[in-house]
Design an enzyme around this catalytic site. Sequence first.
Site, short mmCIF file in Angstrom:
data_model
loop_
_atom_site.label_atom_id
_atom_site.label_comp_id
_atom_site.label_asym_id
_atom_site.label_seq_id
_atom_site.Cartn_x
_atom_site.Cartn_y
_atom_site.Cartn_z
N GLU A 238 0.97 -1.00 -0.16
CA GLU A 238 0.30 -0.03 -0.14
C GLU A 238 0.52 1.40 0.12
OE1 GLU A 238 -2.14 1.31 -1.54
OE2 GLU A 238 -4.14 0.58 -0.66
N ASP A 316 -7.39 -0.52 -3.58
CA ASP A 316 -8.16 0.57 -3.61
C ASP A 316 -9.64 0.46 -4.88
OD1 ASP A 316 -6.21 2.15 -4.98
OD2 ASP A 316 -6.67 3.01 -4.76
N ASN A 437 -9.64 0.57 -37.03
CA ASN A 437 -9.28 1.90 -38.74
C ASN A 437 -8.84 1.56 -39.54
OD1 ASN A 437 -10.55 3.89 -36.37
ND2 ASN A 437 -8.73 4.51 -35.72
#
Length: 518
Positions: A238, A316, A437
Amino acid sequence: MAHRTPLPHLRKALFALLATVALLVAALGGGAGTARAATSLPCDIYAAAGTPCVAAHSTTRALYASYGGALYQVKRASDGATADVGLLTTGGYANAAAQDSFCAGTTCVINVIYDQSPRDNDLFIEPAGTAGPANSGAPADALPVTAGGHQVYGVSFSGRMGYRHTAAAGVAVNGRPEGMYMVTSGTHVNSACCFDYGNAEVQIADTGNGHMDAINFGTECWFAPCYGTGPWVQADLENGLFQSNLGHSTNTSNTGNSAPFVTALLKNNGQNYFALKDGNAQAGSLTTRYAGAEPTTSGYSPMHQEGSIVLGTGGDNSNGSIGSFFEGVMTSGLPTDAADNSVQANVVAVGYGAASPVAAGSLTPGSTVSLRATTAGYTDRYVRHQNNSVVTSVVGASSSALDKGDASWIVRRGLAGSSCVSFESRNYPGDFLRHSNYQLYRQPMDGTALFRADATFCPTTGKSGTGTSFASYNFPTRFLRHYNNTLYIASNGGTNAFDSATSWAADVSWAVGAPWTP
């Protein structure tokens, strides 16, 4: 198809008893070491070393020799029905044919990844967190590989995909020791946060330093310097991806591990020590990348783990990462190096691979092929990916292994239509030939209907009268064409330069042959 029992605690209690009996049999059989090596799988190995699994997740195989339950659950798009995918045999490999049958004619996502340990720490699709919106399930058919000689499916994450079990049973909290490993891939990664497996917060939020203890694998360098280009095994504790107690790498030889299959390992005593290891999951041993003190910043010594389990995102729900997952476990207690080495040997014995299970050189799904141009003057050029774009280039017997691999493709059932085909990269499991594309790229399968259509091509007799031409599934008047050594889907005449009618028939006709890399 094996269905999950409605009495999970009874099932788990019975399984725990069977696992104990299996370990006793292995230990007492003629030559304990030999018997254990022949029958023990990763969680048996860790249990015998005094650090039992508290979580065991895999879509490819059993992680206990006596496990005979479901591995994961798939959910069908057509009607929302679900079914569990089990094993071919107890202690064996996934019954991928059951998934294929249930999902035939539609698409499926992986809805649940079941915990094989007695703790019932199943992984469910992760809801929204403070750093990311709700996740989708990973497409169930995006990552076909072989394990133990059987076709199975890994889990391919392509962003906004993740799984979680909050407040998991038996997982380390408040500075207790634990270990974990996962088998992932070094060819399907990015630098976005955070492709993790391991211990996370109960809330889907950042609750402070030391509240996570998870393996991270990717190319995000949180603390400079990092050496090489990665991807690296790191510890997500973390508020940082740590390669050492200082955060940044202190190991100049750790330039990353880009093998197609990687064993990534983290262990942490929760007080004053953690270690990171990685290895090629197809061969060899583990390499220790760091072993030493906890991070020097406040909050990490001791740790403050909360005991949830996350897969594919940060604590998170930072969910921009891509990655691959085949198997992983978490233990109670700090595993020994000897146990880690035995687990790595067992992983290598699985024989994970992207090689096809059927004869090469045909358009039969599962075959590996190379596609050669038939246009005069270009017949030494093959379709290959290069920096994610798809081009034609000269490939021959003296070409590098990289070039040969990049010019080899695994034929899959058409992602949007089973009468057509899709082409999976031989070197990058989970990545497919796809147009965008009108130009062709190699991109990770994301499970969307658009991707499936863009990555599906329908073979027909070569327009020049030789070889095979491939019509775009969603633009059926356009065919795979090489033009100025770049691949497009092109019509026979049009406003784009690559639609030129000159040599169109030859340019869209391909010789399908044996692969440069089987």
